[in-house]
Scaffold this motif. Structure first.
Motif, PDB file in Angstrom:
ATOM      1  N   UNK A  84     -32.815 -31.880  19.592  1.00 50.26           N
ATOM      2  CA  UNK A  84     -33.911 -32.742  20.034  1.00 50.26           C
ATOM      3  C   UNK A  84     -33.474 -34.195  19.983  1.00 50.26           C
ATOM      4  N   UNK A  85     -34.033 -34.979  20.895  1.00 49.03           N
ATOM      5  CA  UNK A  85     -33.779 -36.425  20.936  1.00 49.03           C
ATOM      6  C   UNK A  85     -35.116 -37.130  20.974  1.00 49.03           C
ATOM      7  N   UNK A  86     -35.434 -37.841  19.912  1.00 47.96           N
ATOM      8  CA  UNK A  86     -36.700 -38.564  19.809  1.00 47.96           C
ATOM      9  C   UNK A  86     -36.612 -39.840  20.634  1.00 47.96           C
ATOM     10  N   UNK A  87     -37.488 -39.974  21.624  1.00 47.57           N
ATOM     11  CA  UNK A  87     -37.436 -41.122  22.526  1.00 47.57           C
ATOM     12  C   UNK A  87     -37.805 -42.425  21.837  1.00 47.57           C
ATOM     13  N   UNK A  88     -38.606 -42.371  20.787  1.00 46.29           N
ATOM     14  CA  UNK A  88     -39.009 -43.591  20.081  1.00 46.29           C
ATOM     15  C   UNK A  88     -37.921 -44.075  19.135  1.00 46.29           C
TER      16      UNK A  88
END
Length: 391
Positions: free
Chosen positions: A234-238
């Motif tokens: 997963x890559x957290x956009x924030x």
């Protein structure tokens, strides 16, 4: 509606899908002026679109993205009074071949393809409703990238993701670049992110350099997700941080798992991260993570092969979303939309008019299309870029 106050008319029109909004522009001058008000109506309609996109039930409009790179995008929708879906081709900038599709977000599309010169990739953000297209800077235009891909191998975009960071109201594009030296397998080199409205790619030093399935990502909970061969990345956009999520009890190794990326797909169902396991000839197992990033919350549903005549095409079943009356909407045989009753196991097919057919490739495991619920918006991409470019 002429006798209604302008404020009420605006509220009513803002709840219509984009295709009906465009039709309403021709009704009268008053409606035309309301709809063309980019200061008031466009942001209001955009907000309504976001609310609708958060509730996938009863969707009637979808984006079909070709996984083969030819005839790449179609909008497929269904009128309430019709029994079949109709498709409309979306014309893209540049070549129709070798396109890498990211995903759709808030009515915008993101895709990339190799440039004719050098080792770079051109990445585009497109709004099908307004026909606007924005070209992001070349992914290998920085000096750092030039130093990476000198003489022995080439860099190419292996994974591409696109999403909206609600905490900062910014759209971001993530690219994962792999190197290739002519061998069958490649290796991840780096990940970089570009904020819509900026003119640069920023390298992410925290990238774990893990190989992911080469597929469109799933955007859930403010993060982009890809399947790896052991986890979900997963890559957290924030925060722009990467994290590993645990897979359900599926087995990616063994004699039937020579190419697991062709049997296992990451999808979004009812706002939940889900895995579709189509490795069996008898059914498709759907694993749904009911509580985000909680391993114990995985549950399993079975899509039965009963009533399906072609067992080969049955392996080519893609879950799209939960639909009316708790049914599942599936893409079957790369071209047929069907609703599936979970309890009875019965299918109800819908024809799609004007969509090019794709024959399932048993060797490559080609699915033909990726399918996503779509909600259009009237927001100008150039306006978004100017807003996001401001400090």
């Amino acid at each position: 509606m002429d006798h209604l106050p302008s404020e009420i008319t605006t509220q009513i029109l803002s709840r219509l899908p984009v295709k009906y909004v465009f039709r309403c522009r021709s009704v009268c001058k008053t409606w035309l002026n309301i709809i063309d008000d980019r200061r008031l109506f466009t942001p209001l309609h955009f907000t309504r679109s976001l609310e609708e996109e958060a509730t996938p039930h009863n969707k009637s409009t979808f984006i079909f993205a070709s996984s083969t790179g030819r005839y790449p995008f179609y909008i497929v929708d269904k009128e309430q009074s019709q029994s079949a879906f109709k498709s409309t081709r979306i014309y893209v900038s540049g070549s129709d071949y070798n396109i890498i599709y990211a995903n759709s977000c808030n009515g915008l599309l993101c895709y990339s393809f190799p440039t004719n010169q050098g080792n770079g990739y051109s990445t585009f953000i497109q709004n099908p409703a307004t026909q606007e297209v924005v070209n992001l800077p070349d992914s290998n235009s920085t000096q750092e990238s030039t130093n990476i891909h000198f003489r022995h191998f080439m860099l190419y975009v292996h994974n591409l993701g696109f999403g909206f960071d609600s905490s900062s109201s910014l759209f971001k594009v993530l690219q994962v670049l792999h190197k290739s030296n002519g061998l069958p397998h490649s290796a991840p080199v780096k990940a970089q992110v570009c904020t819509l409205g900026s003119n640069t790619w920023r390298r992410l030093r925290n990238f774990p350099r893990v190989s992911c399935y080469r597929s469109a990502p799933v955007l859930i909970n403010g993060s982009l997700h890809w399947m790896t061969y052991e986890h979900i990345l997963s890559f957290d956009l924030a925060s722009e941080n990467f994290e590993f999520l645990q897979l359900p009890e599926i087995y990616l190794s063994g004699p039937r798992r020579f190419r697991p990326e062709k049997n296992f797909r990451l999808v979004a169902l009812d706002g939940c991260l889900s895995v579709a396991d189509s490795s069996s000839d008898e059914d498709v197992q759907l694993w749904i993570m009911k509580e985000y990033n909680v391993k114990e919350s995985w549950i399993k549903l079975i899509v039965k092969s009963r009533y399906v005549e072609d067992s080969v095409l049955f392996k080519n079943v893609i879950p799209i979303c939960f639909w009316k009356n708790g049914e599942l909407l599936l893409l079957y045989g790369s071209q047929i939309l069907v609703t599936y009753e979970i309890e009875s196991g019965r299918y109800t097919p819908f024809d799609i008019e004007g969509l090019p057919a794709y024959r399932f490739d048993c060797l490559k495991g080609s699915y033909g299309y990726e399918v996503y619920p779509y909600v259009g918006n009237l927001m100008s991409i150039n306006t978004i870029c100017r807003m996001e470019a401001q400090p």
